[in-house]
Motif scaffolding. Structure first.
Motif, short mmCIF file in Angstrom:
data_model
loop_
_atom_site.label_atom_id
_atom_site.label_comp_id
_atom_site.label_asym_id
_atom_site.label_seq_id
_atom_site.Cartn_x
_atom_site.Cartn_y
_atom_site.Cartn_z
N TRP A 99 0.82 -1.21 0.00
CA TRP A 99 0.00 0.00 0.00
C TRP A 99 0.86 1.27 0.00
O TRP A 99 0.53 2.25 -0.66
CB TRP A 99 -0.94 0.00 1.21
N ASP A 103 0.44 4.13 -2.49
CA ASP A 103 0.14 5.48 -2.00
C ASP A 103 1.12 6.50 -2.60
O ASP A 103 0.76 7.65 -2.82
CB ASP A 103 0.23 5.48 -0.47
N SER A 125 -5.42 -5.53 -4.39
CA SER A 125 -5.97 -4.18 -4.32
C SER A 125 -7.15 -4.10 -5.27
O SER A 125 -7.14 -4.72 -6.33
CB SER A 125 -4.89 -3.15 -4.68
N SER A 179 -0.33 -3.60 10.19
CA SER A 179 -1.39 -4.30 9.47
C SER A 179 -2.29 -5.07 10.43
O SER A 179 -3.51 -5.10 10.25
CB SER A 179 -0.78 -5.25 8.43
N GLU A 186 -10.54 -2.14 11.35
CA GLU A 186 -11.52 -2.35 10.29
C GLU A 186 -12.67 -3.24 10.77
O GLU A 186 -13.83 -3.00 10.47
CB GLU A 186 -10.82 -2.98 9.08
N GLU A 332 -6.89 -4.28 1.48
CA GLU A 332 -6.73 -2.85 1.17
C GLU A 332 -6.97 -2.01 2.43
O GLU A 332 -6.44 -0.91 2.55
CB GLU A 332 -7.62 -2.42 0.00
N ALA A 333 -7.73 -2.56 3.38
CA ALA A 333 -7.98 -1.85 4.64
C ALA A 333 -6.69 -1.64 5.44
O ALA A 333 -6.57 -0.69 6.20
CB ALA A 333 -9.00 -2.61 5.48
N GLY A 335 -3.85 -0.72 4.40
CA GLY A 335 -3.28 0.54 3.97
C GLY A 335 -4.12 1.72 4.43
O GLY A 335 -3.64 2.68 5.01
N ARG A 336 -5.42 1.59 4.16
CA ARG A 336 -6.36 2.65 4.49
C ARG A 336 -6.30 2.99 5.98
O ARG A 336 -6.46 4.15 6.38
CB ARG A 336 -7.77 2.19 4.09
N ARG A 337 -6.08 2.00 6.82
CA ARG A 337 -6.09 2.19 8.28
C ARG A 337 -4.70 2.31 8.89
O ARG A 337 -4.56 2.33 10.11
CB ARG A 337 -6.79 1.00 8.94
N GLN A 338 -3.68 2.35 8.06
CA GLN A 338 -2.31 2.28 8.58
C GLN A 338 -1.96 3.46 9.49
O GLN A 338 -1.40 3.29 10.57
CB GLN A 338 -1.31 2.18 7.42
N GLU A 340 -3.99 5.43 11.11
CA GLU A 340 -4.79 5.36 12.33
C GLU A 340 -4.20 4.33 13.31
O GLU A 340 -4.14 4.58 14.52
CB GLU A 340 -6.23 4.96 11.94
#
Ligand code: FE2
Length: 351
Positions: A99, A103, A125, A179, A186, A332-333, A335-338, A340
């Motif tokens: 990710w 990014d 992804s 992760s 998530e 993919e979550a 990366g999206r939540r990394q 946080e």
């Protein structure tokens, strides 16, 4: 990063190319025409990978040249090289690392019927920037003489009073741990993740330090009773030529947690086509090969990870761990939540 993913370029040096030396090596490769090669920037350095690349070379006539680096170096290098890069396919362990490359806009999306049919949807992804080709689980390791398996049946248990002063852990800045927590956020939300991190941190026997293998060694030495590791580290120690590592591994067992609940945390090794690939077609062919029947069957018996497809049997040492339930979270979550996840660790003082 663990040694296997950073410091074993010697395993791959047969066709390794270094900065500025790529052109020279191409002409040195007498058997293949200049165009019949593909460059792989890889943060995954297993002996098994070279066998995979050999299989691709035989099947396609396209030579595979590998530039080894750890994940941080790889990202830094891709950034520095920009559109001048020689990278065609980028290989990395952990969806969190993939990710980061995505990014930084250093992958290009790719897809094909073969890729779609071969890689489960949650293990890639959504737009095809990266595709898993191998799976790993992040699980609980515990000292056999001090812990009953049922005491570590859930990740939640590591945050409870049973393990006060009995947990060792790797730094939270490590992608594996980011992760792991991103997935929990998530699934269960930030408040739950915060409480879990605080609970585990309160149980630490020492400040976070070392890699996964060091946590296992700490358990074996009696410094703590439980930790969190990727499954393959204990297997590797058990098969190590070093008698001390073997002895340490023998004192420790793995538990795939949350089998009555969400399942064990799953991550991948994966690959994607470089944004500025000079040979995107060859890169796509190699990517397709990595998830093909041939490659998966070639990789399975020698891999320390699980095949990406459930239908293909893993190596005997992995099969011996038994079937287990996997967490069903789209990767993919991670990366999206990394970011946080990093914040939550930081706030709780899990460095
Ligand atoms: Fe690793």
């Amino acid at each position: 990063m663990p040694p296997n993913e950073t410091t074993l370029p010697a395993l791959l040096n047969r066709r390794v190319f270094a900065s500025g030396a790529a052109a020279g090596l191409v002409s040195a490769c007498a058997k293949t025409p200049d165009e019949a090669f593909v460059n792989v920037y890889s943060a995954r350095h297993y002996e098994a990978d070279r066998k995979l690349y050999d299989g691709f070379e035989q099947a396609s006539g396209i030579a595979v040249r590998v530039l080894p680096a750890n994940a941080e170096q790889l990202l830094e290098r891709l950034r520095a090289e920009g559109d001048a890069t020689e990278a065609d396919l980028i290989v990395a362990a952990d969806a969190g690392n993939l990710w980061r490359i995505q990014d930084a806009k250093l992958f290009q999306p790719a897809t094909s019927p073969i890729l779609e049919a071969s890689v489960p949807q949650r293990l890639r992804s959504p737009a095809g920037h990266w595709w898993g080709f191998s799976k790993r689980a992040r699980v609980i390791a515990y000292r056999k003489d001090a812990v009953e398996p049922e005491e570590v049946a859930t990740m939640e248990a590591l945050a409870g009073p049973r393990f006060r002063g009995q947990i060792v852990a790797r730094s939270s800045t490590n992608t594996y741990n980011l992760s792991l927590l991103a997935s929990r956020i998530e699934r269960l939300g930030a408040d739950n993740a915060r409480a879990w991190v605080a609970g585990v941190r309160a149980n630490f026997a020492r400040d976070p330090q070392g890699a996964d293998t060091d946590q296992i060694k700490a358990l074996a030495a009696g410094a703590a009773q439980a930790t969190i590791v990727n499954h393959y580290y204990l297997l590797r120690m058990a098969q190590s030529p070093d008698a001390a590592e073997q002895e340490a591994a023998a004192r420790v067992a793995l538990c795939f947690p949350d089998q009555a609940g969400a399942g064990a945390h799953i991550n991948i090794s994966g690959a994607g086509i470089a944004k500025y690939a000079k040979r995107p077609e060859q890169a796509r062919q190699l990517l397709e090969y990595l998830v093909s029947d041939q490659a998966q069957n070639l990789l399975a018996p020698i891999n320390v990870e699980f095949p990406i497809r459930p239908a293909i049997a893993p190596a005997p040492a992995l099969a011996a761990l038994g079937d287990f339930k996997e967490e069903d979270v789209p990767l993919e979550a991670f990366g999206r939540r990394q970011a946080e996840a990093a914040r939550i660790y930081e706030e709780a003082g899990w460095r």
